[in-house]
Design a protein around this motif. Structure first.
Motif, PDB file in Angstrom:
ATOM      1  N   HIS C 162       0.851  -1.189   0.000  1.00 37.10           N
ATOM      2  CA  HIS C 162       0.000   0.000   0.000  1.00 37.10           C
ATOM      3  C   HIS C 162       0.882   1.233   0.000  1.00 37.10           C
ATOM      4  O   HIS C 162       1.791   1.347   0.823  1.00 37.10           O
ATOM      5  CB  HIS C 162      -0.911   0.007   1.225  1.00 37.10           C
ATOM      6  N   LEU C 163       0.621   2.133  -0.890  1.00 29.28           N
ATOM      7  CA  LEU C 163       1.376   3.391  -0.929  1.00 29.28           C
ATOM      8  C   LEU C 163       0.617   4.464  -0.165  1.00 29.28           C
ATOM      9  O   LEU C 163      -0.563   4.692  -0.428  1.00 29.28           O
ATOM     10  CB  LEU C 163       1.551   3.844  -2.378  1.00 29.28           C
ATOM     11  N   GLY C 164       1.296   5.105   0.768  1.00 32.90           N
ATOM     12  CA  GLY C 164       0.664   6.225   1.472  1.00 32.90           C
ATOM     13  C   GLY C 164       0.692   7.456   0.596  1.00 32.90           C
ATOM     14  O   GLY C 164       0.925   7.380  -0.608  1.00 32.90           O
ATOM     15  N   ALA C 165       0.446   8.604   1.221  1.00 38.92           N
ATOM     16  CA  ALA C 165       0.437   9.834   0.439  1.00 38.92           C
ATOM     17  C   ALA C 165       1.617  10.716   0.808  1.00 38.92           C
ATOM     18  O   ALA C 165       1.662  11.878   0.456  1.00 38.92           O
ATOM     19  CB  ALA C 165      -0.864  10.584   0.644  1.00 38.92           C
ATOM     20  N   GLY C 166       2.570  10.141   1.546  1.00 37.78           N
ATOM     21  CA  GLY C 166       3.744  10.915   1.872  1.00 37.78           C
ATOM     22  C   GLY C 166       3.559  11.782   3.080  1.00 37.78           C
ATOM     23  O   GLY C 166       3.484  12.996   2.972  1.00 37.78           O
ATOM     24  N   SER C 179      -4.324   5.684   8.024  1.00 37.68           N
ATOM     25  CA  SER C 179      -4.077   5.938   6.611  1.00 37.68           C
ATOM     26  C   SER C 179      -4.370   4.692   5.789  1.00 37.68           C
ATOM     27  O   SER C 179      -4.959   4.762   4.711  1.00 37.68           O
ATOM     28  CB  SER C 179      -2.624   6.373   6.426  1.00 37.68           C
ATOM     29  N   LEU C 180      -3.969   3.550   6.322  1.00 38.94           N
ATOM     30  CA  LEU C 180      -4.212   2.285   5.621  1.00 38.94           C
ATOM     31  C   LEU C 180      -5.706   2.026   5.484  1.00 38.94           C
ATOM     32  O   LEU C 180      -6.168   1.441   4.503  1.00 38.94           O
ATOM     33  CB  LEU C 180      -3.534   1.149   6.410  1.00 38.94           C
ATOM     34  N   GLU C 181      -6.465   2.472   6.482  1.00 38.89           N
ATOM     35  CA  GLU C 181      -7.914   2.293   6.417  1.00 38.89           C
ATOM     36  C   GLU C 181      -8.571   3.301   5.484  1.00 38.89           C
ATOM     37  O   GLU C 181      -9.786   3.286   5.305  1.00 38.89           O
ATOM     38  CB  GLU C 181      -8.536   2.426   7.818  1.00 38.89           C
ATOM     39  N   GLY C 182      -7.773   4.209   4.945  1.00 36.19           N
ATOM     40  CA  GLY C 182      -8.332   5.181   4.004  1.00 36.19           C
ATOM     41  C   GLY C 182      -8.742   6.477   4.649  1.00 36.19           C
ATOM     42  O   GLY C 182      -9.389   7.311   4.026  1.00 36.19           O
ATOM     43  N   LYS C 183      -8.370   6.642   5.924  1.00 39.61           N
ATOM     44  CA  LYS C 183      -8.740   7.889   6.601  1.00 39.61           C
ATOM     45  C   LYS C 183      -7.561   8.855   6.566  1.00 39.61           C
ATOM     46  O   LYS C 183      -6.486   8.511   6.083  1.00 39.61           O
ATOM     47  CB  LYS C 183      -9.135   7.599   8.047  1.00 39.61           C
TER      48      LYS C 183
END
Lengths: 740, 177, 448
Positions: C162-166, C179-183
């Motif tokens: 999974h790539l985060g957004a930095g 972040s992994l959960e999309g929050k």
């Protein structure tokens, strides 16, 4: 009490239930730990760091697992090296908390100085100024001055419409996330979210249209700064200038307690409602209010309010004096062979009682509730309704909530919030049965479907295991929430009877939290029914044909009787009024006092907040004047006296009176106290929390199973939406785009 | 004693005449108000004026703190919201209605103290008078200064972003304070 | 050291290819575990090896795994590859050049705790290495090393990248989970800890890439083998990312506790400029700076603590005496201001405030009062933040003020602020700031 936890706060011993947070425990001993992000109704997050306190726990000997005591036998406290947040830490046995030390007060100063580096100091133009937690806490705990350079203040957009009802000032926002958490945790409309990070973090709306929620106004109440304002109240008045009168919302069966904030308006030269705020009543609406209750009040000062009585002369309605209008009505009534009164379900109990009393003096007098449909089942909803001690907050694990044929969010929004919490937060089992999807379906453990109009048939024949007698018997409590959507009178009564049958079979009668909860159309359906039901009344819809009909607050109902002479008491010139022979100008709920009976049979007082419009008079006054002209010796000087007469005549209301209804009790959590930590000056409940009268369960008749509905023309009850068009909502400018 | 007092009483008559004669030659102290006016102290608190900035925008932001401070409850303010198309004052809020009941006013000057933008000033140049009670309620139009020459009256049309905030120091404008 | 344990790509060319990795004991531990060991046995081996988390906190990995409840399903393994600390580039190296060892370690962890799904969370900027890693995972699937019913057992495992957004904050474990959960990446309230309620409110193990890369050789060779390196309390080998004013920057794999900071510096070729090294940041900008006088300390968790610093993520930034500590501290504060998630007040507002004071110093308008103010603001942040990263932000101020107060005094006294270099830097930062925040200027007044 086994689950009480003992701790000391600043040396004071406190015992609170297990799981209580330190900040709430401190509130019980009047120790106000300052907070911004924490709100007693929301889940804690610990973001603002304002509530930092020193926390210690009894020192344990690692070897013996015993509490260490010093030579004097006093328990040694191991203080945590860092300050910790009182709003996220639950109490534990023997815990010690220090809230008044230099370390703590320095921390408060520090956090406030930080918060104010971002906050614009424009309190004079801020709508929250005067009831602002940030203002209050800065005065109490703030550093007095800031070393931050004023020019370095960040400037953000100050006029961001989140939706058309709520505006955001990004500069004022202190990123406490109360609004986001309210929408996520309480309303379950995930329409707000943080965007960006750090100092650029801001609230955005994710929905289209923006801030699409029935509960958006509440975020403005709980906002600890003036970041969220309502389109309605923005820049209208300062909080300290407002008059404040306790009132009750009459738009649905919940009966939310409200505070009407009023002020003189120079344009009209008369006092008007500036805003409607929720009034705390933990039994009814807690501290919430839906946007309809909050924004529909504008009809009270609509330009087309009826100001003078009208009588029909030569086919035209012409203005006249009260004298002539009342004389005409009384003479017609005296000579009438048959009389009918149709009473709208927003009319106060007192008016309904007096009119019923008058009409029933005629040998052929009949009264009717409008809309008529609820009259077919309101007796069952009353007699098998929830118990006197009913409290939605107690519903939880082990309880079964069955919602049949109703859309709770549309028809009783605040009940939706509370039922949802019972299910989601406290583990009650929810069964939803409907012919269409509703928002409550999201939380249902079990869903049943049937064809439109077939609710009663479904209830009679269902073999759902979840609704079997065994399952319902096992349940701690069973609450049936039901509505009359798309049902005719026979089906609606049939449904209620079947539900009562299930309650009886499961032995769930006589418990406070078990019973029926009807989704009535308006705020006093139960009250008007209770009054007319004891007399000659036409419970069934159908066209009556009478000599004289008196219609009070019925709007444009389709079930008005055919009459040779009709009197209409109204706020506006409705279609029905325009064909009447006499039109009497009435007072709205804000201009008079009275009582309403909510859907769960709580009788609540509302108070006069505004002066009358023109020559408009309360309906009870007109009825009494007519009665006097007809020879009755009535001397009711006020609604209070009429209510005493009502309580003497309607057995359910015996023992009630205005004094009893005005009684208040301290509310927990305390959001309405003068510390104003949670914002808002309207929360304090000084108008009474109301009294629920007892139900009267007796043996019911066997359910009459309705026949199959075959054609659409048989369908009766409308699918009521919160913002459907009506005489009242259409007069509110801010609601125009929401009307469906 | 009685005799002496009778003489001294008689003596008062010529003393009285002498005073009258002396004063006859003097210029009278009284002035024919309102045709003539005495000079007032520069710090005399007369009737209120609502001030403007140099660019013609109103200083008053409709915060109603003057009304809150007023011990005689003489001030009535109703606020409304500025837009860039119709801007009365810097910031979001302006006073839509601003009334002072001069019959109630005790000229204490608390409103001046309370004002965060120095908008209301009690100036020594005018004294409110009138024949009717209604006429003694001074409206915003009566209280507001005329715009400085060369500047448009309010509401003005302003560029977005230029006057978003109240009270912030406008160096070019605030020099009048 | 004769042979690398983690940086095996230095010994074996092309070990990133599955074929090459397989020839060199690749996935041997994985097969051994799934076919021959009970999950608890794997945990025991790792626990006995004393392997400590390499992400920074140094919590024993085996102990962390043993906290996972046995009876709650599903469980998750999350690999923290959000390597955002300035100066750290070890995880990047591992997933790029030796990805299969990371995958195998992840798989072993998942097997040990009984998880069937593992996520490797890479920071947003790791696009290219993440694709490499994904390719390696695809190869492992194709070879039957991942997927359903592995090696004929009934154990299945899926690994996702999974790539985060930095975002720096997403290196904090609970923010990573959000972040992994999309929050939005913001830390969670603890307790509950991830071992109880982690990803999707289920028990979750979060380990650093390097930690897990240690696991395959440990499982294959046993805990005693691993303990031959390192000290009693800090066994094993550790990657040291060395950069700054050194001749040979790069990753160094060294046993813990054997060498001192000075020796590490010498290994890296000493000062690049020839000027004396003034100080080192042992774990990027979040760590207490170590002045040269303390370079005798050994490289292990305890010895570093003894000199008032941390081993942390081992990103060693050496600075020679040309570095002005005021400038360096401002650089770090700017980083933290930019990366503050905004959840808690002290970090959100404090870093902004501190930066504005540093900017004042750099612009030449500062006084000694402002230096004191930095200390005050710093104190106001310390101990009040929601998560450790807020506290990290303060160490650059705390320790430059502690060890290099003279730099600040000189900065004011010698009027170093306002030089062209600094003004240019401020202008560029301001421009970047406007670019980042989308602030535009209308008639000289900034609007959003």
């Amino acid at each position: 009490m086994a689950d009480l936890v003992n701790l000391t706060i600043d040396g004071k011993a406190v015992a609170v239930p297990k799981g209580t947070l330190i900040v709430d425990a401190a509130k019980t001993i009047q120790n106000d730990i300052p907070v911004f992000c924490y709100h007693p109704k929301l889940k804690p997050v610990g973001m603002c760091r304002m509530c930092l306190v020193e926390i210690g726990t009894p020192k344990m000997d690692p070897a013996t697992r015993q509490v260490v005591k010093d030579d004097k036998g006093v328990v040694v406290i191991a203080w945590q090296p860092k300050l910790n947040t009182a709003c996220t830490t639950p109490v534990s046995e023997g815990m010690a908390v220090r809230t008044q030390t230099t370390v703590v007060s320095d921390a408060r100063e520090d956090v406030l100085e930080f918060l104010l580096t971002s906050h614009p100091l424009d309190c004079p133009i801020c709508d929250k100024g005067g009831e602002c937690p940030l203002q209050n806490l800065t005065l109490e705990h703030g550093p007095g001055n800031s070393r931050f350079e004023y020019e370095n203040k960040q400037h953000n957009a100050k006029h961001v419409p989140l939706g058309d009802l709520i505006y955001l000032d990004r500069e004022r926002c202190i990123q406490c996330s109360r609004c986001i958490r309210f929408q996520d945790d309480i309303a379950d409309d995930h329409v707000l979210q943080f965007h960006e990070r750090g100092r650029h973090m801001e609230i955005i709306t994710l929905s289209e249209p923006g801030f699409d929620s029935y509960f958006s106004g509440n975020t403005s109440d709980i906002c600890p700064v003036g970041a969220l304002t309502t389109a309605d109240f923005r820049f209208k008045a300062r909080p300290w200038e407002l008059g404040s009168s306790p009132s009750v919302c009459n738009h649905c069966a919940v009966g939310c307690n409200t505070t009407l904030n009023t002020r003189l308006d120079t344009k009209t030269g008369i006092n008007e409602i500036k805003r409607v705020m929720p009034r705390q009543n933990e039994q009814v609406n807690e501290i919430w209010l839906c946007d309809k209750g909050r924004f529909v009040h504008h009809y009270t000062r609509a330009g087309d309010r009826l100001q003078k009585p009208l009588i029909r002369q030569n086919g035209q309605l012409v203005e006249t004096t009260w004298e002539r209008a009342l004389d005409l009505v009384s003479s017609k009534l005296l000579g009438a062979s048959s009389v009918a009164a149709v009473i709208g379900d927003r009319i106060a109990n007192e008016d309904a009682h007096l009119l019923t009393k008058l009409v029933n003096s005629n040998a052929k007098g009949e009264t009717r509730l409008s809309p008529a449909l609820p009259a077919s089942y309101a007796d069952l909803a009353r007699d098998y309704g929830v118990g006197v001690g009913f409290d939605m907050k107690q519903l939880g694990k082990g309880d079964v909530i069955v919602v049949v044929n109703g859309d709770v969010e549309e028809q009783a929004p605040v009940w939706f919030l509370r039922l949802r919490q019972a299910v989601v937060d406290r583990g009650a089992k929810l069964i939803v049965s409907n012919h269409r999807g509703t928002k409550l379906h999201r939380y249902a453990a079990h869903i049943a479907r049937y064809e439109q109009g077939m609710a009663a048939q479904w209830a009679a024949q269902t073999d759902d295991a979840a609704l079997s007698t065994e399952e319902l018997t096992k349940a701690r409590n069973v609450l049936f929430v039901f509505g009359d959507e798309k049902l005719d009178a026979v089906s609606a009564r049939g449904l209620a009877q079947i539900l009562v049958g299930k309650l009886v079979a499961a032995g769930q009668i006589g418990k406070p939290n078990s019973g029926l909860l009807p989704l009535y159309p308006h705020g006093n359906t139960q009250g008007v029914f209770d009054i007319v039901a004891g007399t000659r009344h036409s419970g069934n819809p159908g066209v009556l044909s009478v000599d004289v009909a008196w219609l009070v607050g019925v709007g444009d109902t389709s079930d008005a009787p055919k009459a040779r002479f009709s009197v209409v008491s109204e706020l506006f010139m409705t279609a029905l009024a325009s064909v009447a022979d006499v039109v009497l100008p009435a007072l709205s709920f804000a201009e008079r006092e009275g009582t309403y009976t909510s859907g769960d049979r709580r009788v609540q007082r509302f108070y006069r907040a505004l002066p009358a419009v023109g020559q408009a008079k309360p309906d009870w006054w007109a009825v009494q004047e007519v009665a006097r002209r007809m020879g009755f010796v009535w001397n009711f000087a006020s609604p209070a006296q009429i209510f005493t007469d009502l309580a003497a005549n309607v057995s359910y209301y015996s023992g009630l009176g205005y004094e009893v209804l005005a009684k208040t009790e301290s509310q927990w959590p305390p959001v309405g106290r003068d510390d104003l930590y949670y914002g808002g000056t309207g929360y304090e409940n000084d108008g009474g929390i109301g009294v629920r009268y007892a139900s009267n369960p007796s043996v019911i008749s066997a359910p009459t199973l309705p026949k199959m509905i075959t054609s659409m023309s048989d369908l009766k009850g409308p699918a009521r939406k919160l913002y459907q068009t009506g005489e009242l909502i259409k007069r509110s400018d801010v609601m125009q785009t929401h009307i469906e | 004693m009685a005799e002496a007092s009778a003489i001294s009483k008689l003596m008062r008559i010529p003393v009285g005449f002498a005073t009258v004669l002396k004063t006859l030659l003097k210029k009278p102290v009284t002035v024919q108000y309102p045709d003539e006016q005495r000079p007032m102290s520069a710090r005399f608190r007369g009737r209120h004026h609502l001030k403007r900035y140099e660019n013609g925008l109103e200083r008053c932001i409709g915060c109603a703190l003057c009304a809150a401070a007023c011990p005689a409850d003489a001030i009535y303010v109703e606020a409304s919201e500025n837009t860039n198309e119709q801007r009365f004052s810097p910031g979001e809020r302006y006073s839509k209605t601003y009334e002072i009941n001069m019959l109630r006013c005790i000229f204490c000057g608390y409103c001046e103290d309370a004002c965060p933008t120095n908008a209301i000033v009690l100036e020594p140049i005018e004294f409110p008078t009138g024949y009717t009670r209604e006429g003694m309620i001074y409206t915003k139009q009566m209280l507001l200064e005329v715009p400085p020459t060369g500047t448009p009256a309010t509401p003005q049309v302003t560029q977005p972003g230029t006057f978003d905030r109240p009270i912030i120091p406008f160096p070019a404008i605030d020099s009048s304070v | 050291m004769e042979k690398h344990i983690l940086l095996r790509d230095l010994d074996v060319p092309n070990i990133r290819d599955l074929a090459v990795y397989s020839q060199h004991e690749g996935y041997a531990a994985w097969k051994k575990a799934v076919t021959g060991m009970k999950p608890d046995e794997v945990i025991t081996v790792v626990k006995d090896s004393g392997l400590r988390g390499r992400g920074g906190a140094g919590f024993p990995a085996g102990v962390k795994w043993s906290f996972i409840p046995k009876d709650v399903f599903p469980k998750y393994v999350t690999v923290n590859c959000d390597e955002s600390e300035p100066g750290t580039f070890k995880d990047h190296h591992l997933i790029r050049h030796n990805p299969h060892q990371v995958i195998e370690g992840t798989a072993l962890c998942a097997y040990a705790i009984g998880a069937n799904v593992a996520y490797i969370y890479c920071r947003g900027e790791f696009r290219e290495p993440a694709y490499e890693l994904q390719k390696a995972i695809d190869d492992a699937y194709a070879a039957g090393l991942l997927g359903k019913n592995l090696f004929g057992s009934n154990y299945s495992l899926d690994i996702y990248v999974h790539l985060g957004a930095g975002a720096y904050i997403c290196g904090e474990e609970s923010a990573l989970l959000e972040s992994l959960e999309g929050k939005i990446g913001q830390p969670r309230l603890k307790p509950p800890f991830p071992a109880v309620s982690g990803l999707y409110s289920k028990p979750t193990v979060i380990n650093n890439v390097e930690t897990l890369a240690n696991v395959p050789p440990i499982v294959l060779n046993g805990s005693a083998w691993y303990k031959q390196w390192g000290t009693e309390k800090s066994p094993g080998v550790k990657l040291f990312s060395v950069c700054g004013h050194v001749k040979n920057p790069g990753n160094y794999e060294l046993p813990l506790g054997k060498y001192s900071i000075q020796e590490l510096l010498e290994m890296a070729g000493g000062s690049m400029t020839g000027r004396p090294i003034k100080a080192v940041l042992p774990a990027g900008s979040s760590s207490p700076i170590i002045p040269a006088s303390n370079f005798h300390a050994k490289l292990d968790y305890e010895a570093m603590a003894a000199i008032g610093s941390v081993l942390g993520s081992c990103s060693w930034i050496f600075m020679d005496d040309s570095v002005d500590m005021v400038w360096a501290a401002r650089k770090m504060i700017r980083f933290f201001k930019h990366e503050s998630c905004g959840k808690c007040t002290p970090c959100r507002e404090g870093t902004h405030w501190a930066l504005s004071v540093y900017d004042k110093l750099l612009s030449g308008k500062g006084t000694i009062e402002d230096v004191n103010l930095i200390g005050e603001v710093n104190k106001q942040i310390i101990g009040k933040c929601f998560c450790p990263l807020g506290e990290f932000a303060t160490s650059s101020m705390t320790f430059t003020l502690k060890h290099f107060k003279q730099d600040y005094v000189d900065f004011i006294d010698q009027k170093k602020g306002g030089s062209d270099v600094y003004l240019k830097e401020l202008a560029r930062d301001h421009h970047l700031h406007e670019l980042h925040s989308g602030v535009v200027s209308v008639n000289g007044i900034k609007v959003h």
